[in-house]
Design an enzyme around this catalytic site. Structure first.
Site, mmCIF file in Angstrom:
data_model
loop_
_atom_site.group_PDB
_atom_site.id
_atom_site.type_symbol
_atom_site.label_atom_id
_atom_site.label_comp_id
_atom_site.label_asym_id
_atom_site.label_seq_id
_atom_site.Cartn_x
_atom_site.Cartn_y
_atom_site.Cartn_z
ATOM 1 C CE LYS A 1 1.416 4.653 0.461
ATOM 2 N NZ LYS A 1 2.749 4.013 0.266
ATOM 3 C CE1 TYR B 1 5.739 8.621 1.536
ATOM 4 C CE2 TYR B 1 4.473 9.519 -0.290
ATOM 5 C CZ TYR B 1 4.637 8.585 0.714
ATOM 6 O OH TYR B 1 3.690 7.606 0.907
ATOM 7 C CG ASN C 1 2.904 0.325 -0.103
ATOM 8 O OD1 ASN C 1 2.282 1.359 -0.350
ATOM 9 N ND2 ASN C 1 4.002 0.299 0.614
ATOM 10 C CG HIS D 1 1.588 6.925 4.697
ATOM 11 N ND1 HIS D 1 2.959 6.897 4.548
ATOM 12 C CD2 HIS D 1 1.338 7.753 5.747
ATOM 13 C CE1 HIS D 1 3.506 7.688 5.468
ATOM 14 N NE2 HIS D 1 2.550 8.223 6.210
ATOM 15 C CD GLU E 1 3.686 10.971 7.958
ATOM 16 O OE1 GLU E 1 4.775 10.562 7.534
ATOM 17 O OE2 GLU E 1 2.779 10.191 8.346
HETATM 18 P P1 GDP Z 1 6.589 2.540 4.754
HETATM 19 O O1 GDP Z 1 6.907 3.308 6.014
HETATM 20 O O2 GDP Z 1 6.279 1.093 5.006
HETATM 21 O O3 GDP Z 1 5.515 3.209 3.904
HETATM 22 O O4 GDP Z 1 7.932 2.503 3.852
HETATM 23 P P2 GDP Z 1 9.043 3.611 3.512
HETATM 24 O O5 GDP Z 1 8.916 4.799 4.432
HETATM 25 O O6 GDP Z 1 10.351 2.904 3.451
HETATM 26 O O7 GDP Z 1 8.692 4.060 2.016
HETATM 27 C C1 GDP Z 1 7.654 4.960 1.756
HETATM 28 C C2 GDP Z 1 6.885 4.492 0.546
HETATM 29 O O8 GDP Z 1 7.756 4.503 -0.591
HETATM 30 C C3 GDP Z 1 6.396 3.032 0.603
HETATM 31 O O9 GDP Z 1 5.180 2.890 1.312
HETATM 32 C C4 GDP Z 1 6.239 2.691 -0.864
HETATM 33 O O10 GDP Z 1 5.033 3.232 -1.429
HETATM 34 C C5 GDP Z 1 7.432 3.429 -1.473
HETATM 35 N N1 GDP Z 1 8.622 2.567 -1.588
HETATM 36 C C6 GDP Z 1 9.364 2.012 -0.593
HETATM 37 N N2 GDP Z 1 10.394 1.294 -1.078
HETATM 38 C C7 GDP Z 1 10.314 1.418 -2.431
HETATM 39 C C8 GDP Z 1 11.108 0.918 -3.514
HETATM 40 O O11 GDP Z 1 12.113 0.214 -3.317
HETATM 41 N N3 GDP Z 1 10.708 1.247 -4.786
HETATM 42 C C9 GDP Z 1 9.617 2.038 -5.018
HETATM 43 N N4 GDP Z 1 9.290 2.312 -6.295
HETATM 44 N N5 GDP Z 1 8.853 2.523 -4.033
HETATM 45 C C10 GDP Z 1 9.184 2.224 -2.752
#
Ligand code: GDP
Length: 137
Positions: free
Chosen positions: A9, A49, A112, A115, A126
């Site tokens: 990222k 997304y 973080n 991905h 994807e």
């Molecule tokens: P992943 O599968 O571990 O990447 O998590 P998710 O699919 O739940 O979320 C996708 C991405 O959205 C995450 O990798 C983070 O970059 C972002 N994200 C997830 N939760 C949050 C949140 O509560 N706040 C913000 N700002 N970003 C988030």
């Protein structure tokens, strides 16, 4: 053999740790079968997304993902999808296990570092979003 989709990222590219992520990918037995640096537009990030459209963090997330270059990859290994998620660690770096990439390189729940696809269907979608034709057969 299974394929998954991975991103270094924009926060990790900014920190100059593309090489550390790639090193770990290779150490963990993945083959990088396609790879490219991209600069996502806001629309590109929104498309990628789209499943998160209703989430409260959608705007922040798509702004972040279009804020600078990222490296997109297709990785191959036995059990690639689950293994890559294990190597990345939990979404929130504060909750990620010691030794995981998100623990080592992530800043916060949004920034973080990496991905990874969460299931075979999302991996296929994807991978196809970024790679085709000459990139991957
Ligand atoms: P992943 O599968 O571990 O990447 O998590 P998710 O699919 O739940 O979320 C996708 C991405 O959205 C995450 O990798 C983070 O970059 C972002 N994200 C997830 N939760 C949050 C949140 O509560 N706040 C913000 N700002 N970003 C988030």
């Amino acid at each position: 053999m299974e394929r998954t989709f991975a991103i270094v990222k924009p926060d990790a590219v900014e920190k100059n740790v593309i090489g550390r992520v790639l090193n770990r990918i290779e150490e963990e037995g993945f083959k990088v079968v396609a790879m490219r640096m991209v600069n996502l537009s806001r629309t590109d990030a929104e498309g990628f997304y789209a499943v998160h459209e209703e989430r409260p963090f959608f705007n922040d997330l798509t702004q972040f993902m279009s804020s600078g270059p990222a490296v997109v990859m297709c990785l191959e290994r036995d059990g690639a999808i689950a293994k890559w998620r294990e190597v990345m660690g939990a979404t929130n770096p504060e909750e990620a296990a010691e030794g995981t990439l998100r623990k080592q390189l992530g800043t916060n729940i949004e920034r973080n570092a990496t991905h990874g696809s969460d299931a075979p269907e999302t991996a296929a979608t994807e991978i196809a979003y970024f790679f085709g034709g000459i990139d991957l057969r």
